[in-house]
Write an enzyme that holds these catalytic residues in place. Structure first.
Site, PDB file in Angstrom:
ATOM      1  N   LYS A 273     -10.449  -3.581  -5.080  1.00 29.42           N
ATOM      2  CA  LYS A 273     -11.107  -2.342  -5.493  1.00 29.42           C
ATOM      3  C   LYS A 273     -10.108  -1.354  -6.079  1.00 29.42           C
ATOM      4  CE  LYS A 273     -11.853  -1.796  -0.607  1.00 29.42           C
ATOM      5  NZ  LYS A 273     -12.953  -1.968   0.311  1.00 29.42           N
TER       6      LYS A 273
ATOM      7  N   LYS B  22       0.820  -1.214   0.000  1.00 29.15           N
ATOM      8  CA  LYS B  22       0.000   0.000   0.000  1.00 29.15           C
ATOM      9  C   LYS B  22       0.851   1.260   0.000  1.00 29.15           C
ATOM     10  CE  LYS B  22      -4.392  -1.502   1.905  1.00 29.15           C
ATOM     11  NZ  LYS B  22      -5.339  -1.404   2.990  1.00 29.15           N
TER      12      LYS B  22
ATOM     13  N   LYS C 205      -5.072 -10.723  -6.695  1.00 26.13           N
ATOM     14  CA  LYS C 205      -6.406 -10.830  -6.093  1.00 26.13           C
ATOM     15  C   LYS C 205      -7.369  -9.787  -6.656  1.00 26.13           C
ATOM     16  CE  LYS C 205      -5.850  -7.864  -2.107  1.00 26.13           C
ATOM     17  NZ  LYS C 205      -6.028  -7.539  -0.736  1.00 26.13           N
TER      18      LYS C 205
HETATM   19  P1  TYM Z   1     -10.998  -5.041   3.524  1.00 29.49           P
HETATM   20  O1  TYM Z   1     -11.970  -3.949   3.779  1.00 29.49           O
HETATM   21  O2  TYM Z   1      -9.891  -4.801   2.562  1.00 29.49           O
HETATM   22  O3  TYM Z   1     -11.754  -6.339   3.011  1.00 29.49           O
HETATM   23  C1  TYM Z   1     -12.882  -6.848   3.690  1.00 29.49           C
HETATM   24  C2  TYM Z   1     -12.868  -8.362   3.684  1.00 29.49           C
HETATM   25  O4  TYM Z   1     -12.862  -8.851   2.334  1.00 29.49           O
HETATM   26  C3  TYM Z   1     -11.823  -9.807   2.171  1.00 29.49           C
HETATM   27  N1  TYM Z   1     -11.331  -9.749   0.790  1.00 29.49           N
HETATM   28  C4  TYM Z   1     -11.239 -10.824  -0.012  1.00 29.49           C
HETATM   29  N2  TYM Z   1     -11.549 -12.117   0.170  1.00 29.49           N
HETATM   30  C5  TYM Z   1     -11.356 -12.970  -0.873  1.00 29.49           C
HETATM   31  N3  TYM Z   1     -10.875 -12.575  -2.076  1.00 29.49           N
HETATM   32  C6  TYM Z   1     -10.545 -11.295  -2.317  1.00 29.49           C
HETATM   33  N4  TYM Z   1     -10.101 -10.914  -3.503  1.00 29.49           N
HETATM   34  C7  TYM Z   1     -10.721 -10.339  -1.255  1.00 29.49           C
HETATM   35  N5  TYM Z   1     -10.520  -9.004  -1.142  1.00 29.49           N
HETATM   36  C8  TYM Z   1     -10.888  -8.657   0.114  1.00 29.49           C
HETATM   37  C9  TYM Z   1     -10.744  -9.375   3.171  1.00 29.49           C
HETATM   38  O5  TYM Z   1      -9.879 -10.434   3.486  1.00 29.49           O
HETATM   39  C10 TYM Z   1     -11.600  -8.940   4.350  1.00 29.49           C
HETATM   40  O6  TYM Z   1     -11.954 -10.057   5.141  1.00 29.49           O
HETATM   41  N6  TYM Z   1      -7.961  -4.986   7.466  1.00 29.49           N
HETATM   42  C11 TYM Z   1      -9.251  -5.446   7.012  1.00 29.49           C
HETATM   43  C12 TYM Z   1     -10.413  -4.876   7.797  1.00 29.49           C
HETATM   44  C13 TYM Z   1     -10.324  -5.065   9.272  1.00 29.49           C
HETATM   45  C14 TYM Z   1     -10.553  -6.262   9.995  1.00 29.49           C
HETATM   46  C15 TYM Z   1     -10.401  -5.920  11.359  1.00 29.49           C
HETATM   47  C16 TYM Z   1     -10.844  -7.572   9.601  1.00 29.49           C
HETATM   48  C17 TYM Z   1     -10.081  -4.089  10.175  1.00 29.49           C
HETATM   49  N7  TYM Z   1     -10.127  -4.591  11.434  1.00 29.49           N
HETATM   50  C18 TYM Z   1     -10.561  -6.867  12.365  1.00 29.49           C
HETATM   51  C19 TYM Z   1     -10.982  -8.521  10.613  1.00 29.49           C
HETATM   52  C20 TYM Z   1     -10.840  -8.164  11.967  1.00 29.49           C
HETATM   53  C21 TYM Z   1      -9.423  -4.992   5.578  1.00 29.49           C
HETATM   54  O7  TYM Z   1      -8.777  -4.078   5.120  1.00 29.49           O
HETATM   55  O8  TYM Z   1     -10.410  -5.590   4.906  1.00 29.49           O
END
Ligand code: TYM
Length: 341
Positions: free
Chosen positions: A206, A119, A203
């Site tokens: 967005k 990032k 992957k």
């Molecule tokens: P974020 O907002 O990027 O994504 C949300 C969830 O979607 C999953 N994800 C995917 N799963 C499968 N294939 C993909 N291509 C894909 N892209 C995204 C992510 O793994 C996630 O589960 N850091 C986290 C948010 C967060 C969080 C937490 C999660 C903040 N605090 C505490 C769990 C527990 C994030 O940026 O997710």
């Protein structure tokens, strides 16, 4: 102070950032799994806006984006009477515990985080301190509720390992054996790693500049069908065994998406389509995707037209989340020895 959580029931926590459109990866990797878990455990599903501001956000958009994620949770089938749905910044424990855990985590641990490297890009010096400390806030999210299980996509695996290290280190440093559980990631099935439709080795994300690389949760039936039709595969047909997908990223991805949407195994998909070409498989996948996603996107639109009801869900969620985290934070303050402990 409670010492041992082994006899306590499971508690599930997960979060999604309010940073633009949700896509099929978010849905299959995370949100769809939340829906199943709410029936078995106490669950907290959080819109993580404090995480979102680790990179610049538009003031006029942030609250609306948070409502969108909450609406997507509900549209996917999360029942706010069962699970707690709330926005991170509305519960003070997240920021407070994140600071405390910043003093527990080690620089070296964070320097190993691959997502920061991705990032921050080449210009690491200009990244916010928040972006560097991002995984510590994630650990705080989970530990503020002493959550035991965390459903996420595979890209969050390293962050979850760090959360476990932080929990263990806190327990040791403050002589609080067993106080924080070591949260277990729930990363299973073909939905855990959905890849770009244009390049099966990266992957679905967005931030990909090509909209054809992903299926957005609010894409129309026509858009979904067109994107699947244009998805990259290879000249070979569909194999009968899983080994036949080895080294075929694009093919593996489409078969995995079918399996995750239909809640069957990859082998079952192969058994059904073995020997067929992509010209037959892609329309079947498009039909399945539209059938599964259209009701979610219709319900999402309905919910977004009633922001008053959404805000009520989020307010109620904030109060319920606060009621769980505050006694835990009171114990944390005592363990550290704060004046207000
Ligand atoms: P974020 O907002 O990027 O994504 C949300 C969830 O979607 C999953 N994800 C995917 N799963 C499968 N294939 C993909 N291509 C894909 N892209 C995204 C992510 O793994 C996630 O589960 N850091 C986290 C948010 C967060 C969080 C937490 C999660 C903040 N605090 C505490 C769990 C527990 C994030 O940026 O997710």
């Amino acid at each position: 102070m409670s010492q041992n959580l082994s006899s306590e029931p499971k508690r599930v926590f997960s979060g999604v950032q309010p940073t633009g459109q949700l896509h099929l990866g978010n849905y299959l990797g995370a949100i769809k799994k939340f829906v199943d878990l709410q029936h078995q455990h106490q669950c907290l599903f959080c819109v993580v806006d404090l995480h979102a501001i680790t990179v610049p956000q538009e003031r006029a958009m942030l609250a609306a984006n948070s409502r969108e994620i909450a609406a997507a949770f509900l549209a996917a089938g999360i029942d706010p009477d069962k699970a707690i749905v709330f926005v991170q910044s509305s519960v003070p424990a997240h920021a407070e515990l994140a600071w405390i855990l910043n003093c527990t985590a080690r620089m070296g641990w964070l320097e190993r985080m691959t997502q920061f490297k991705d990032k921050a890009g080449k210009d690491k010096e200009r990244a916010s301190v928040g972006l560097f400390a991002y995984p510590v806030l994630q650990a705080a999210d989970i530990l503020a509720y002493r959550a035991t299980h965390v459903p996420v996509g595979e890209d969050q695996k390293q962050h979850l390992e760090l959360s476990r290290d932080i929990a263990e280190r806190f327990n040791r440093d403050y002589e609080a054996p067993g106080f924080f559980p070591s949260p277990e990631p729930l990363i299973q099935g073909p939905g855990a790693r959905i890849m770009s439709l244009k390049n099966g080795s990266v992957k679905m994300s967005k931030s990909d500049p090509s909209d054809l690389s992903r299926i957005n949760m609010n894409d129309s039936a026509e858009q979904i069908t067109r994107k699947i039709k244009k998805a990259r595969t290879d000249p070979d047909g569909i194999p009968s065994e899983v080994e036949g997908l080895e080294g075929r990223d694009g093919a593996k991805n489409l078969i995995g998406i079918y399996a995750a949407l239909d809640e069957i195994s990859v082998q079952d998909v192969l058994t059904e389509f073995a020997g067929q070409g992509w010209g037959q498989f892609k329309p079947a996948l498009a039909e399945l995707a539209v059938a599964k996603l259209s009701p979610v996107s219709e319900e999402f639109t309905r919910l977004m037209n009633d922001t008053r009801a959404l805000d009520k869900v989020l307010q109620d969620g904030a109060e319920r989340a606060h009621a769980i985290s505050e006694p835990i934070m009171a114990e944390v303050r005592k363990y550290i020895g704060f004046w207000k402990g």
